[in-house]
Write an enzyme that holds these catalytic residues in place. Sequence first.
Site, mmCIF file in Angstrom:
data_model
loop_
_atom_site.group_PDB
_atom_site.id
_atom_site.type_symbol
_atom_site.label_atom_id
_atom_site.label_comp_id
_atom_site.label_asym_id
_atom_site.label_seq_id
_atom_site.Cartn_x
_atom_site.Cartn_y
_atom_site.Cartn_z
ATOM 1 N N ARG A 146 -22.270 -12.321 5.676
ATOM 2 C CA ARG A 146 -23.619 -12.379 5.076
ATOM 3 C C ARG A 146 -24.524 -11.278 5.618
ATOM 4 O O ARG A 146 -25.470 -10.882 4.964
ATOM 5 C CB ARG A 146 -24.243 -13.767 5.298
ATOM 6 C CG ARG A 146 -23.683 -14.795 4.329
ATOM 7 C CD ARG A 146 -24.074 -16.207 4.704
ATOM 8 N NE ARG A 146 -23.358 -16.642 5.891
ATOM 9 C CZ ARG A 146 -23.495 -17.853 6.444
ATOM 10 N NH1 ARG A 146 -24.322 -18.719 5.906
ATOM 11 N NH2 ARG A 146 -22.792 -18.193 7.492
ATOM 12 N N LYS A 180 -33.405 -17.742 -5.864
ATOM 13 C CA LYS A 180 -33.658 -18.261 -4.506
ATOM 14 C C LYS A 180 -34.331 -17.187 -3.650
ATOM 15 O O LYS A 180 -33.997 -16.010 -3.748
ATOM 16 C CB LYS A 180 -32.306 -18.648 -3.877
ATOM 17 C CG LYS A 180 -32.405 -19.157 -2.466
ATOM 18 C CD LYS A 180 -31.053 -19.640 -1.943
ATOM 19 C CE LYS A 180 -30.258 -18.550 -1.278
ATOM 20 N NZ LYS A 180 -29.008 -19.015 -0.665
ATOM 21 N N ASP A 234 -21.109 -22.037 -5.283
ATOM 22 C CA ASP A 234 -21.602 -21.098 -4.259
ATOM 23 C C ASP A 234 -20.436 -20.734 -3.348
ATOM 24 O O ASP A 234 -19.394 -21.405 -3.360
ATOM 25 C CB ASP A 234 -22.749 -21.723 -3.461
ATOM 26 C CG ASP A 234 -23.698 -20.655 -2.892
ATOM 27 O OD1 ASP A 234 -23.430 -19.449 -3.055
ATOM 28 O OD2 ASP A 234 -24.719 -21.035 -2.282
ATOM 29 N N SER A 236 -23.567 -23.917 4.310
ATOM 30 C CA SER A 236 -23.748 -23.937 5.759
ATOM 31 C C SER A 236 -24.588 -25.167 6.113
ATOM 32 O O SER A 236 -24.060 -26.244 6.345
ATOM 33 C CB SER A 236 -24.395 -22.624 6.204
ATOM 34 O OG SER A 236 -24.582 -22.626 7.591
ATOM 35 N N GLY A 293 -26.501 -26.659 4.017
ATOM 36 C CA GLY A 293 -26.659 -27.446 2.789
ATOM 37 C C GLY A 293 -28.022 -27.287 2.134
ATOM 38 O O GLY A 293 -28.267 -27.867 1.078
HETATM 39 C C1 R5P Z 1 -26.263 -17.076 0.848
HETATM 40 O O1 R5P Z 1 -26.653 -16.179 0.102
HETATM 41 C C2 R5P Z 1 -24.985 -17.804 0.632
HETATM 42 O O2 R5P Z 1 -24.400 -17.434 -0.582
HETATM 43 C C3 R5P Z 1 -25.178 -19.311 0.685
HETATM 44 O O3 R5P Z 1 -25.990 -19.709 -0.406
HETATM 45 C C4 R5P Z 1 -25.832 -19.714 1.964
HETATM 46 O O4 R5P Z 1 -25.156 -19.172 3.064
HETATM 47 C C5 R5P Z 1 -25.887 -21.222 2.102
HETATM 48 O O5 R5P Z 1 -26.516 -21.538 3.301
HETATM 49 P P1 R5P Z 1 -27.196 -22.940 3.502
HETATM 50 O O6 R5P Z 1 -26.194 -23.990 3.128
HETATM 51 O O7 R5P Z 1 -27.569 -22.981 4.949
HETATM 52 O O8 R5P Z 1 -28.405 -22.965 2.602
#
Ligand code: R5P
Length: 303
Positions: A97, A192, A219, A223, A225
């Site tokens: 990322r 987002k 997705d 991580s 959520g």
């Molecule tokens: C970020 O751009 C990734 O594609 C995921 O959407 C992100 O890592 C998800 O993280 P979390 O579950 O902490 O929102």
Amino acid sequence: MDVYVAPGISYASEAKRLSSYLGATYLEVRHKVFPDGERYLRIEGSSRVDGKPVVVVNTMFPNQNDSFIETLMLINAAKKAGASKIVTFIPYLAYARQDKVFLEGEPISAEVVVKAIRNVGGDCLVVVDAHSEKVLRFFGTCTVNLLVFDKLVEKALQHTNNPVIIAPDEGALHRAEYAAKKLGLDYDYLVKHRDRETGSIRIEPKEISVKERDVIIVDDIISTGGTIAEAAKMILSQGARRIVVAASHGLLVGGALEKMRKAGIYRVYLANTLGVKYDDPLIEYVDILDVAANAIRSLLGMG
Ligand code: R5P
């Protein structure tokens, strides 16, 4: 063709199954940790790999940093043993990322990881759903990014009527598109915003046609959520009936399961890309090793 699989600790049972799919020989690896915390490993019977291809199989969650050094040591050991070609299969590539400098003074962590794998002697790199394809360019040639959303979404379809696939942000749009085109479904995406300092996210209000429909959110990583939970709330508030999630890598840290349950998510399908599996009624795992085996076979010209 004689092919050997050298496994990392946290993905060893999957590596064993992968070697059966490949018809390869699974090599035992001995590990120890020195009193000062340094790691040691030794591929047993490594003289057999002289002049033969080796597939190093390791994932990078949990214990990203340990897995990283372990993977580099496995590649180095295979190279020293005379492997003719080293294919590194890392189903979950950590640090992907951080694929650019977002804020002044940051490293490109993805570049550090991928270039190290190349420089230590990896000839080819196979990953599952890299956060962004561009991180593989740091490796140079011979990379494969496996998308498995057709498999994940096919499972999700068991629980949905009149479904539409939604990506929670523009970065995941290609994932929605991939599954939708393969399975003949509609797709859309949300917008987002993430605060780079605090990590908090906000999904921008956007009209999407989900009324009276079931929605499959796709997705790469779940991580904490937060992304999936916020997306689900937004979609349900627009009249969707049921939400099923399909994601490649379910890290599920920081109360992710509870967050998704509270957001009203019905089921979550995850690929078996990690060295950990959560036993929870919300979660179902989908085996993607057959897809990986096919990709590795064709890289090695195994017919
Ligand atoms: C970020 O751009 C990734 O594609 C995921 O959407 C992100 O890592 C998800 O993280 P979390 O579950 O902490 O929102």
